[in-house]
Scaffold this motif. Structure first.
Motif, mmCIF file in Angstrom:
data_model
loop_
_atom_site.group_PDB
_atom_site.id
_atom_site.type_symbol
_atom_site.label_atom_id
_atom_site.label_comp_id
_atom_site.label_asym_id
_atom_site.label_seq_id
_atom_site.Cartn_x
_atom_site.Cartn_y
_atom_site.Cartn_z
ATOM 1 N N ASP A 117 55.459 5.609 69.199
ATOM 2 C CA ASP A 117 55.707 4.929 70.316
ATOM 3 C C ASP A 117 56.150 6.216 71.376
ATOM 4 O O ASP A 117 55.845 5.997 72.601
ATOM 5 N N CYS A 118 56.702 7.151 71.063
ATOM 6 C CA CYS A 118 57.055 8.534 71.716
ATOM 7 C C CYS A 118 55.886 9.382 72.288
ATOM 8 O O CYS A 118 55.965 9.845 73.031
ATOM 9 N N CYS A 121 54.896 9.863 75.727
ATOM 10 C CA CYS A 121 56.140 9.330 76.572
ATOM 11 C C CYS A 121 57.011 10.297 77.169
ATOM 12 O O CYS A 121 57.064 10.628 78.297
ATOM 13 N N GLY A 122 57.873 10.981 76.105
ATOM 14 C CA GLY A 122 58.749 11.865 76.624
ATOM 15 C C GLY A 122 59.974 11.482 77.265
ATOM 16 O O GLY A 122 60.612 12.402 77.750
ATOM 17 N N CYS A 123 60.101 10.224 77.273
ATOM 18 C CA CYS A 123 61.670 9.837 77.973
ATOM 19 C C CYS A 123 62.931 10.354 77.349
ATOM 20 O O CYS A 123 63.800 10.431 77.970
ATOM 21 N N LEU A 124 62.749 10.286 76.115
ATOM 22 C CA LEU A 124 63.833 10.392 75.179
ATOM 23 C C LEU A 124 65.141 9.805 75.475
ATOM 24 O O LEU A 124 66.347 10.029 75.708
ATOM 25 N N CYS A 129 64.646 4.716 73.457
ATOM 26 C CA CYS A 129 63.952 5.641 72.542
ATOM 27 C C CYS A 129 64.754 5.451 71.111
ATOM 28 O O CYS A 129 65.691 6.109 71.222
HETATM 29 S S1 FES Z 1 60.377 6.220 73.595
HETATM 30 FE FE1 FES Z 1 60.740 8.109 72.616
HETATM 31 S S2 FES Z 1 60.137 9.549 74.034
HETATM 32 FE FE2 FES Z 1 59.968 7.557 75.006
#
Ligand code: FES
Length: 154
Positions: A117-118, A121-124, A129
């Motif tokens: 899922d990550c 994405c990069g939101c952390l 997350c």
């Molecule tokens: S859901 Fe994990 S980095 Fe965005």
């Protein structure tokens, strides 16, 4: 691998390193952590008993499967008179550690699945997350404070 003559009862750190495959620095580290011990010669050089070979093999085998050094040290310390682990000791301890490894493998599998899922994405984000907040600490805090608020109201 160099052979050590049977009549040699003590090993230098270099001999122990060559025979065990562990770097000299690793042996010093093991000793500092209380996993192996040596005596000092009059010239302040380390000398290890032959049983140190088996202790080092034990430590390295346990480390290879991811057992923390503190756990290994505790296991060695529990052996009567701090003896070198026997075949039976290793069988018993490795059986105990198996469930710990199974749990860790399961957890890694879950983290791997969430990593998908990550990717990209990069939101952390701590809220969304799972890898940033694997135990959902924020969620627990929110529900905990809500619960406390509800109790206060009541
Ligand atoms: S859901 Fe994990 S980095 Fe965005």
């Amino acid at each position: 691998m160099p052979q050590i003559p049977v009549k040699v009862h003590e090993l230098t750190v270099g001999q122990l390193s060559a025979r065990s495959g562990a770097a000299v620095s690793a042996l010093h580290f093991y000793e500092a952590k209380g996993l192996i011990s040596s005596r000092r010669t009059s010239g302040n050089q380390r000398r290890y008993g032959r049983d140190a070979l088996r202790r080092v093999a034990f430590v390295r085998a346990a480390q290879r499967v991811g057992i923390p050094l503190a756990t290994i040290r505790d296991a060695l310390a529990e052996l009567p008179e701090e003896r070198t682990p026997t075949r039976e000791d290793w069988a018993r301890l490795s059986e105990n550690w198996r469930s710990e490894l199974d749990a860790r493998i399961k957890q890694l599998g879950r983290l791997r699945d969430h990593l998908t899922d990550c990717i990209g994405c990069g939101c952390l984000s701590l809220e969304t997350c799972v890898l940033s907040n694997p135990d959902d600490v924020i969620g627990e805090q929110i529900s905990g404070s809500r619960l406390m608020g509800e109790k206060r109201k009541g």
